[in-house]
Design an enzyme around this catalytic site. Structure first.
Site, PDB file in Angstrom:
ATOM      1  N   HIS A 164      -5.937  -1.116  11.751  1.00 14.46           N
ATOM      2  CA  HIS A 164      -5.301  -1.540  10.520  1.00 14.46           C
ATOM      3  C   HIS A 164      -6.276  -2.765   9.848  1.00 14.46           C
ATOM      4  O   HIS A 164      -6.769  -3.561  10.735  1.00 14.46           O
ATOM      5  CB  HIS A 164      -3.980  -2.161  10.920  1.00 14.46           C
ATOM      6  CG  HIS A 164      -3.153  -2.491   9.591  1.00 14.46           C
ATOM      7  ND1 HIS A 164      -3.122  -1.877   8.398  1.00 14.46           N
ATOM      8  CD2 HIS A 164      -2.435  -3.618   9.157  1.00 14.46           C
ATOM      9  CE1 HIS A 164      -2.368  -2.590   7.645  1.00 14.46           C
ATOM     10  NE2 HIS A 164      -1.912  -3.500   8.091  1.00 14.46           N
ATOM     11  N   ASN A 218      -0.519  -9.296   5.060  1.00 13.32           N
ATOM     12  CA  ASN A 218      -0.671  -7.769   5.057  1.00 13.32           C
ATOM     13  C   ASN A 218      -0.365  -7.365   3.707  1.00 13.32           C
ATOM     14  O   ASN A 218      -0.312  -7.860   2.737  1.00 13.32           O
ATOM     15  CB  ASN A 218       0.469  -7.525   6.113  1.00 13.32           C
ATOM     16  CG  ASN A 218       0.461  -6.322   6.847  1.00 13.32           C
ATOM     17  OD1 ASN A 218      -0.457  -5.509   6.590  1.00 13.32           O
ATOM     18  ND2 ASN A 218       1.216  -5.840   7.701  1.00 13.32           N
ATOM     19  N   CYS A 265      -5.265   0.610   4.095  1.00 13.19           N
ATOM     20  CA  CYS A 265      -5.472  -0.871   4.381  1.00 13.19           C
ATOM     21  C   CYS A 265      -6.729  -1.359   3.918  1.00 13.19           C
ATOM     22  O   CYS A 265      -6.734  -2.660   3.700  1.00 13.19           O
ATOM     23  CB  CYS A 265      -4.729  -0.843   5.785  1.00 13.19           C
ATOM     24  SG  CYS A 265      -5.854   0.103   6.867  1.00 13.19           S
ATOM     25  N   GLN A 284       0.949  -1.235   0.009  1.00 13.17           N
ATOM     26  CA  GLN A 284       0.113  -0.050  -0.013  1.00 13.17           C
ATOM     27  C   GLN A 284       0.874   1.363   0.113  1.00 13.17           C
ATOM     28  O   GLN A 284       0.469   2.260  -0.261  1.00 13.17           O
ATOM     29  CB  GLN A 284      -0.919   0.193   1.070  1.00 13.17           C
ATOM     30  CG  GLN A 284      -0.164   0.343   2.650  1.00 13.17           C
ATOM     31  CD  GLN A 284      -1.137   0.050   3.753  1.00 13.17           C
ATOM     32  OE1 GLN A 284      -1.765  -0.950   4.133  1.00 13.17           O
ATOM     33  NE2 GLN A 284      -1.454   1.427   4.344  1.00 13.17           N
TER      34      GLN A 284
END
Ligand SMILES: *[C@@H]1O[C@H](CO)[C@@H](O)[C@H](O)[C@H]1NC(C)=O
Length: 351
Positions: A292, A315, A155, A149
């Site tokens: 997040h 992630n 996110c 990102q």
């Protein structure tokens, strides 16, 4: 007992004394050398790190400031890896020149719900009983490569898109990388605010109303807020029929959902240990202030002595963070919210 009762023992004592003196001198030399090495190698490490990550600073003051932060972070990471008995390790990754505050401010922009009233009530997996002891959606072809990102706090878009890529593969048989930038640019009428944060549930609502989402290649990622490209927005490579929330604060229900598809989860990723996580089963420390969005793409049991159970989490910080971009987070913890609040606001799109 007459330890020094004869000459033989006396000469032994002298030998011993000489060894002690020599030893102490050698030890002093060694520790001085270690300190010097440490200072030299710290600068060497900084230079190598900067080269590896292509870091260039605007002036010498910024360079000095970043070196100080780097030194502090690296010393703390080294100390942790030497002294901690936790089952995970930290690493000097791409965030090593950022303070923990700077790190949290730029990347973790999940907007936690103020209250739970907007959450959906139906949960199609409530009666699921056949739960394999471990599962990895990557091995089943339902997960695209790890994305990055960058400096944009979106996110939420990466989390929602990864879950949508999963259900699309499961319902159509095709793994298609989908567009986060379309969400950043076009999903701006509700809670979601591009690089300034958003919610996965609102992303699912937008995708449903928009009747689909473009591919990654068709609406590529830029990592900054942009104007919605109307043509890009009306090109659809995949669609969803809606979304559902996993009942809050239940790792059991989260397990049922993840056993059926990749699931969007919100976590508290603001801690130092999370910033520099590099391998192993992460057991905290972290709080439950959700900031997040990530995606649970499996679960399992570690092959350590105690068999620590974990969630396999994708992630969006590139493949140099964690275990090639993934983190294994401890599962079935005492707190009902799950580790770092992972069971608090989980949701998934439906096909
Ligand atoms: C789960 O089982 C209960 C009891 O049989 C039933 O009432 C409910 O509709 C089932 N839920 C789903 C989502 O199928």
């Amino acid at each position: 007992m007459g330890l020094l009762s004869n000459n033989h023992n006396k000469s032994q004592l002298i030998c011993f004394a000489i060894i002690v003196v020599l030893g102490a001198w050698a030890y002093d030399e060694a520790s001085a050398r270690t300190l010097e090495d440490r200072a030299v190698s710290m600068y060497d490490r900084y230079r190598a790190w900067k080269g590896h990550h292509g870091r260039v600073y605007k002036d010498i003051n910024e360079e000095k400031k970043r070196f100080e932060i780097f030194k502090r972070n690296v010393a703390r990471i080294d100390d942790f890896n030497w002294a901690s008995n936790k089952p995970y390790k930290l690493g000097v990754n791409q965030f090593a020149d950022l303070t923990n505050e700077e790190f949290g401010a730029s990347r973790n922009r999940y907007k936690a719900h103020v209250c739970d009233s907007t959450r959906t009530a139906s949960f199609r997996y409530e009666n699921v009983t056949a739960l394999p002891s471990s599962l990895d959606w990557r091995k089943l072809g339902a997960v695209t490569p790890v994305k990055d990102q960058g400096d944009c706090g979106c996110c939420w878009a990466f989390s929602a898109v990864a879950a949508m890529e999963g259900i699309t593969k499961l319902s159509t048989g095709k793994l298609i990388s989908l567009s986060e930038q379309e969400l950043v640019d076009c999903d701006t009428k509700g809670e979601d605010q591009g690089c300034n944060g958003g919610l996965m549930d609102d992303a699912f609502k937008f995708i449903q109303a928009n009747q689909g989402l473009n591919t990654e290649a068709g609406y590529p990622y830029k990592g900054v807020d942009g104007t919605c490209n109307a043509k890009g927005e009306t090109t659809h490579a995949a669609k969803i029929s809606g979304h559902e929330d996993v009942p809050a604060n239940s790792e059991k229900d989260l397990l049922k959902a993840v056993s059926k598809q990749p699931v969007s989860v919100a976590i508290d990723a603001s801690g130092f240990d999370f910033q520099f996580y590099s391998s192993g089963v992460f057991t905290g420390s972290c709080g439950t202030s959700l900031d997040h969005g990530v995606t649970a793409v499996g679960y399992g049991v570690d092959d350590d002595e105690v068999g620590t159970k974990f969630w396999l989490v994708k992630n969006s910080w590139g493949d140099q963070w964690g275990e090639q971009g993934y983190i294994r987070m401890q599962r079935d913890v005492e707190a009902t919210q799950g580790l770092c609040g992972i069971a608090m606001e989980a949701s998934y799109p439906t096909a």
